[in-house]
Design an enzyme around this catalytic site. Structure first.
Site, mmCIF file in Angstrom:
data_model
loop_
_atom_site.group_PDB
_atom_site.id
_atom_site.type_symbol
_atom_site.label_atom_id
_atom_site.label_comp_id
_atom_site.label_asym_id
_atom_site.label_seq_id
_atom_site.Cartn_x
_atom_site.Cartn_y
_atom_site.Cartn_z
ATOM 1 N N ARG A 75 0.822 -1.221 0.000
ATOM 2 C CA ARG A 75 0.000 0.000 0.000
ATOM 3 C C ARG A 75 0.851 1.265 0.000
ATOM 4 O O ARG A 75 0.400 2.322 -0.446
ATOM 5 C CB ARG A 75 -0.996 -0.010 1.170
ATOM 6 N N GLU A 114 4.607 -9.603 15.515
ATOM 7 C CA GLU A 114 4.026 -10.073 16.774
ATOM 8 C C GLU A 114 4.453 -11.532 17.009
ATOM 9 O O GLU A 114 4.839 -11.904 18.112
ATOM 10 C CB GLU A 114 2.511 -9.971 16.658
HETATM 11 P P1 AMP Z 1 4.100 -1.567 11.711
HETATM 12 O O1 AMP Z 1 5.344 -2.249 11.233
HETATM 13 O O2 AMP Z 1 3.522 -2.211 12.960
HETATM 14 O O3 AMP Z 1 4.272 -0.071 11.881
HETATM 15 O O4 AMP Z 1 2.980 -1.818 10.620
HETATM 16 C C1 AMP Z 1 2.951 -1.060 9.493
HETATM 17 C C2 AMP Z 1 2.478 -1.825 8.282
HETATM 18 O O5 AMP Z 1 1.391 -2.716 8.573
HETATM 19 C C3 AMP Z 1 1.986 -0.848 7.258
HETATM 20 O O6 AMP Z 1 2.650 -1.159 6.047
HETATM 21 C C4 AMP Z 1 0.488 -1.037 7.200
HETATM 22 O O7 AMP Z 1 0.108 -1.242 5.866
HETATM 23 C C5 AMP Z 1 0.175 -2.258 8.011
HETATM 24 N N1 AMP Z 1 -0.753 -2.039 9.162
HETATM 25 C C6 AMP Z 1 -0.451 -2.182 10.471
HETATM 26 N N2 AMP Z 1 -1.495 -1.975 11.256
HETATM 27 C C7 AMP Z 1 -2.534 -1.673 10.436
HETATM 28 C C8 AMP Z 1 -3.925 -1.332 10.646
HETATM 29 N N3 AMP Z 1 -4.476 -1.285 11.871
HETATM 30 N N4 AMP Z 1 -4.671 -1.086 9.562
HETATM 31 C C9 AMP Z 1 -4.132 -1.141 8.323
HETATM 32 N N5 AMP Z 1 -2.858 -1.454 8.062
HETATM 33 C C10 AMP Z 1 -2.048 -1.715 9.094
#
Ligand code: AMP
Length: 169
Positions: free
Chosen positions: A56, A93
């Site tokens: 995305r 996770e």
């Molecule tokens: P993080 O590594 O935890 O910051 O997760 C970021 C990635 O996971 C991004 O590329 C987002 O596309 C996806 N992502 C994480 N949490 C969500 C959420 N609640 N809704 C949509 N996409 C998410």
């Protein structure tokens, strides 16, 4: 813009409140405004390349790069890029995941803006920042459509500047 982000509970797993941006993407005024907001803080930052994160992040990385007069560089899941790559692993996770960039994607002296749709825990963007530095470029900042501030991802990203258009507290 906030009203055009649809919340989907328990997707893709129980307990995750997924931010579905497809209604925002499909609205020509909101999509344009979102890309402009993501680029605006960096208009005078001398950005040479926007590094966007599969998948995305690609939807925003390219228009933000055009707005900044910069090139765009994809960071992808393992095995997708055809030439020589550098890889960074990061914790999920449960278990780990990895991202790759082409070794020659960024010239020496490149000033990079990282772009993605959502900043959650920050693991994805932090791994991307490490990749950019490993291939010899400088991270000037990162820009997100959405920040889930309650997950504290911003703390994973210093020392560079972090901007987000819509913040959920
Ligand atoms: P993080 O590594 O935890 O910051 O997760 C970021 C990635 O996971 C991004 O590329 C987002 O596309 C996806 N992502 C994480 N949490 C969500 C959420 N609640 N809704 C949509 N996409 C998410």
């Amino acid at each position: 813009m906030r009203a055009a982000v649809r919340e989907v509970p328990d997707f893709p797993r129980p307990g995750i409140n997924f931010k579905d941006i497809t209604p925002l993407l499909a609205d020509r005024e909101l999509f344009g405004a979102a890309c402009a907001l993501m680029a605006e803080p960096f208009l005078t930052a001398g950005i040479t390349h926007v590094v966007s994160i599969e998948s995305r992040g690609f939807l925003f990385g390219a228009p933000v790069a055009v707005a900044l007069g910069a090139g765009v560089v994809p960071v992808r899941k393992p095995g997708k890029l055809p030439f020589r790559t550098t890889r960074e692993e990061y914790a999920l996770e449960y278990g780990t995941d990895a991202l790759e960039v082409h070794d020659d994607a960024l010239p020496e002296g490149a000033r990079v803006l990282i772009a993605d749709d959502v900043l959650a825990t920050g693991g994805t963007a932090a791994a991307t920042a490490r990749l950019v530095r490993r291939v010899g470029a400088e991270v000037i900042g990162s820009t997100f459509l959405i920040e889930l501030a309650f997950l504290g991802g911003r703390a994973m990203l210093p020392p560079h500047r972090v901007e987000s258009a819509i913040v959920y507290t």
